[in-house]
Design a protein around this motif. Structure first.
Motif, PDB file in Angstrom:
ATOM      1  N   ASP A 223       0.803  -1.196   0.054  1.00  0.00           N
ATOM      2  CA  ASP A 223       0.240   0.073   0.238  1.00  0.00           C
ATOM      3  C   ASP A 223       0.934   1.035   0.049  1.00  0.00           C
ATOM      4  N   GLU A 224       1.045   1.892  -1.190  1.00  0.00           N
ATOM      5  CA  GLU A 224       1.865   2.819  -1.358  1.00  0.00           C
ATOM      6  C   GLU A 224       1.304   4.358  -0.887  1.00  0.00           C
ATOM      7  N   ASN A 225       1.228   4.374   0.688  1.00  0.00           N
ATOM      8  CA  ASN A 225       1.022   5.858   0.972  1.00  0.00           C
ATOM      9  C   ASN A 225       1.485   6.043   2.347  1.00  0.00           C
ATOM     10  N   GLU A 226       1.119   7.084   2.813  1.00  0.00           N
ATOM     11  CA  GLU A 226       1.854   7.499   4.176  1.00  0.00           C
ATOM     12  C   GLU A 226       1.458   6.857   5.231  1.00  0.00           C
ATOM     13  N   LEU A 227       0.274   6.306   5.283  1.00  0.00           N
ATOM     14  CA  LEU A 227      -0.065   5.522   6.476  1.00  0.00           C
ATOM     15  C   LEU A 227       0.469   4.058   6.196  1.00  0.00           C
ATOM     16  N   ALA A 228       0.709   3.715   5.161  1.00  0.00           N
ATOM     17  CA  ALA A 228       1.080   2.316   5.145  1.00  0.00           C
ATOM     18  C   ALA A 228       2.530   2.085   5.625  1.00  0.00           C
ATOM     19  N   GLU A 229       3.237   3.485   5.359  1.00  0.00           N
ATOM     20  CA  GLU A 229       4.615   3.709   5.558  1.00  0.00           C
ATOM     21  C   GLU A 229       4.596   3.851   7.250  1.00  0.00           C
ATOM     22  N   ILE A 230       3.627   4.590   7.925  1.00  0.00           N
ATOM     23  CA  ILE A 230       3.646   4.737   9.393  1.00  0.00           C
ATOM     24  C   ILE A 230       3.607   3.189   9.948  1.00  0.00           C
ATOM     25  N   ALA A 231       2.447   2.477   9.383  1.00  0.00           N
ATOM     26  CA  ALA A 231       2.118   1.152   9.876  1.00  0.00           C
ATOM     27  C   ALA A 231       3.405   0.217   9.795  1.00  0.00           C
ATOM     28  N   ARG A 232       4.287   0.283   8.714  1.00  0.00           N
ATOM     29  CA  ARG A 232       5.270  -0.464   8.576  1.00  0.00           C
ATOM     30  C   ARG A 232       6.346  -0.278   9.634  1.00  0.00           C
ATOM     31  N   ARG A 233       6.448   1.117   9.931  1.00  0.00           N
ATOM     32  CA  ARG A 233       7.498   1.395  11.162  1.00  0.00           C
ATOM     33  C   ARG A 233       6.927   1.009  12.569  1.00  0.00           C
ATOM     34  N   LEU A 234       5.401   1.064  12.623  1.00  0.00           N
ATOM     35  CA  LEU A 234       4.971   0.638  14.070  1.00  0.00           C
ATOM     36  C   LEU A 234       5.269  -0.702  14.198  1.00  0.00           C
TER      37      LEU A 234
ATOM     38  N   THR B 216      14.974   3.029  31.691  1.00  0.00           N
ATOM     39  CA  THR B 216      14.666   2.081  30.820  1.00  0.00           C
ATOM     40  C   THR B 216      13.378   2.657  30.114  1.00  0.00           C
ATOM     41  N   VAL B 217      12.838   3.419  30.558  1.00  0.00           N
ATOM     42  CA  VAL B 217      11.546   3.932  30.012  1.00  0.00           C
ATOM     43  C   VAL B 217      12.221   5.007  28.850  1.00  0.00           C
ATOM     44  N   LYS B 218      12.889   5.744  29.461  1.00  0.00           N
ATOM     45  CA  LYS B 218      13.651   6.889  28.533  1.00  0.00           C
ATOM     46  C   LYS B 218      14.147   6.229  27.161  1.00  0.00           C
ATOM     47  N   ALA B 219      15.054   4.902  27.400  1.00  0.00           N
ATOM     48  CA  ALA B 219      15.737   4.449  26.369  1.00  0.00           C
ATOM     49  C   ALA B 219      14.635   3.788  25.559  1.00  0.00           C
ATOM     50  N   HIS B 220      13.430   3.406  25.877  1.00  0.00           N
ATOM     51  CA  HIS B 220      12.267   2.613  25.104  1.00  0.00           C
ATOM     52  C   HIS B 220      11.688   4.032  24.327  1.00  0.00           C
ATOM     53  N   VAL B 221      11.581   5.012  24.795  1.00  0.00           N
ATOM     54  CA  VAL B 221      11.009   6.420  24.162  1.00  0.00           C
ATOM     55  C   VAL B 221      11.982   6.732  23.161  1.00  0.00           C
ATOM     56  N   SER B 222      13.170   6.600  23.233  1.00  0.00           N
ATOM     57  CA  SER B 222      14.171   6.957  22.279  1.00  0.00           C
ATOM     58  C   SER B 222      14.358   5.974  21.193  1.00  0.00           C
ATOM     59  N   ALA B 223      14.352   5.111  21.595  1.00  0.00           N
ATOM     60  CA  ALA B 223      14.109   3.820  20.496  1.00  0.00           C
ATOM     61  C   ALA B 223      12.880   3.977  19.454  1.00  0.00           C
ATOM     62  N   ILE B 224      11.613   4.144  20.164  1.00  0.00           N
ATOM     63  CA  ILE B 224      10.424   4.535  19.443  1.00  0.00           C
ATOM     64  C   ILE B 224      10.423   5.619  18.674  1.00  0.00           C
ATOM     65  N   LEU B 225      11.029   6.732  19.006  1.00  0.00           N
ATOM     66  CA  LEU B 225      11.153   7.822  18.073  1.00  0.00           C
ATOM     67  C   LEU B 225      12.090   7.644  17.133  1.00  0.00           C
ATOM     68  N   GLN B 226      13.120   6.810  17.369  1.00  0.00           N
ATOM     69  CA  GLN B 226      14.024   6.567  16.258  1.00  0.00           C
ATOM     70  C   GLN B 226      13.501   5.787  15.207  1.00  0.00           C
ATOM     71  N   LYS B 227      12.686   4.646  15.686  1.00  0.00           N
ATOM     72  CA  LYS B 227      11.892   3.551  14.660  1.00  0.00           C
ATOM     73  C   LYS B 227      10.806   4.580  13.632  1.00  0.00           C
ATOM     74  N   LEU B 228      10.224   5.188  14.558  1.00  0.00           N
ATOM     75  CA  LEU B 228       9.243   5.820  13.790  1.00  0.00           C
ATOM     76  C   LEU B 228       9.376   7.188  12.873  1.00  0.00           C
ATOM     77  N   GLY B 229      10.824   7.571  13.302  1.00  0.00           N
ATOM     78  CA  GLY B 229      11.208   8.896  12.452  1.00  0.00           C
ATOM     79  C   GLY B 229      10.339  10.124  13.066  1.00  0.00           C
ATOM     80  N   ALA B 230       9.899   9.815  14.416  1.00  0.00           N
ATOM     81  CA  ALA B 230       9.336  11.164  14.942  1.00  0.00           C
ATOM     82  C   ALA B 230      10.246  11.999  15.546  1.00  0.00           C
ATOM     83  N   ASP B 231       9.786  13.249  15.840  1.00  0.00           N
ATOM     84  CA  ASP B 231      10.817  14.052  16.408  1.00  0.00           C
ATOM     85  C   ASP B 231      10.396  14.347  17.924  1.00  0.00           C
TER      86      ASP B 231
END
Length: 229
Positions: free
Chosen positions: A149-160, A193-208
């Motif tokens: 599915d070539e759209n922005e939502l599909a890319e977000i889903a793949r990252r999630l 540990t939570v901070k490490a998880h949050v950092s990893a989440i932001l990196q994987k999702l490409g979120a700021d």
């Protein structure tokens, strides 16, 4: 899966419509000894995502959950993500009024073992449940899960879908507005540990930011807009 003997398989039907839960239970109970229904032992019911979580916590031996995406507290695909993160060893079949191929593919991405449209014939329903109880998967045969599915939502889903179960739990708690120290308490881990998880989440999702990550989840939930039955 907890099943040792297929004849004692334990299921949870999660749907907020009592009449549909009863109809689904009756459909699964039908059949002769050589049909999939014979593999069903106990069937419990839940009308909210909180009730599902409590039921699975009380009965970790549950073999399968049939989950309605439009149930209160589920919000859509994030409910499936949260359930799979909390109980990764219990298979989930999504039961939906929608048969949108994009939604089906996202459910597969987020760990569902099957997808059953509510319009499915009873015999096919029992076959789908039997396939998953046997350790397999069942998705509508006319939907290509490998299609892109070539759209922005599909890319977000793949990252999630790349998040670990614990990272999904942290992300869901961020969506509830919990602070790091509150998440640490809920998960019995340190704030570091939570901070490490949050950092990893932001990196994987490409979120700021945490806010942007939560917005991405909410956008995925918008994929699931089921009609009422």
């Amino acid at each position: 899966m907890a099943t040792q003997d297929a004849a004692w398989a334990r299921l949870v039907i999660a749907d907020d419509h009592p009449l549909f839960r009863d109809a689904l239970k009756q459909a699964l109970r039908q059949g002769s000894g050589d049909e999939p229904a014979a593999a069903i032992g106990e069937i419990s019911e839940a009308g909210s995502i909180e009730a599902v979580m409590e039921e699975l916590a009380s009965h970790p031996e549950t073999d399968l959950v049939l989950l309605d995406l439009a149930m209160p507290g589920v919000r859509g695909l994030s409910g499936l993500m949260n359930l799979r993160a909390r109980f990764p060893d219990i298979p989930v079949i999504v039961v939906s009024a929608s048969d949108d191929p994009a939604v089906v593919r996202r459910c597969a991405d987020f760990g569902a073992s099957g997808f059953i449209p509510k319009s499915l014939q009873v015999a096919d329903l029992r076959a789908a449940v039997a396939a998953v109880l046997a350790g397999g998967e069942w998705f509508p045969p006319d939907i290509d899960l490998a299609a892109e599915d070539e759209n922005e939502l599909a890319e977000i889903a793949r990252r999630l879908s790349t998040l670990t179960p614990q990272q999904v739990r942290v992300l869901m708690m961020l969506g509830e507005g919990l602070l790091n120290k509150q998440i640490a308490y809920e998960l019995s881990v340190s704030e570091a540990t939570v901070k490490a998880h949050v950092s990893a989440i932001l990196q994987k999702l490409g979120a700021d930011s945490r806010t942007q990550a939560v917005i991405m989840v909410n956008r995925i939930d918008a994929l699931q807009r089921e009609p009422t039955i």
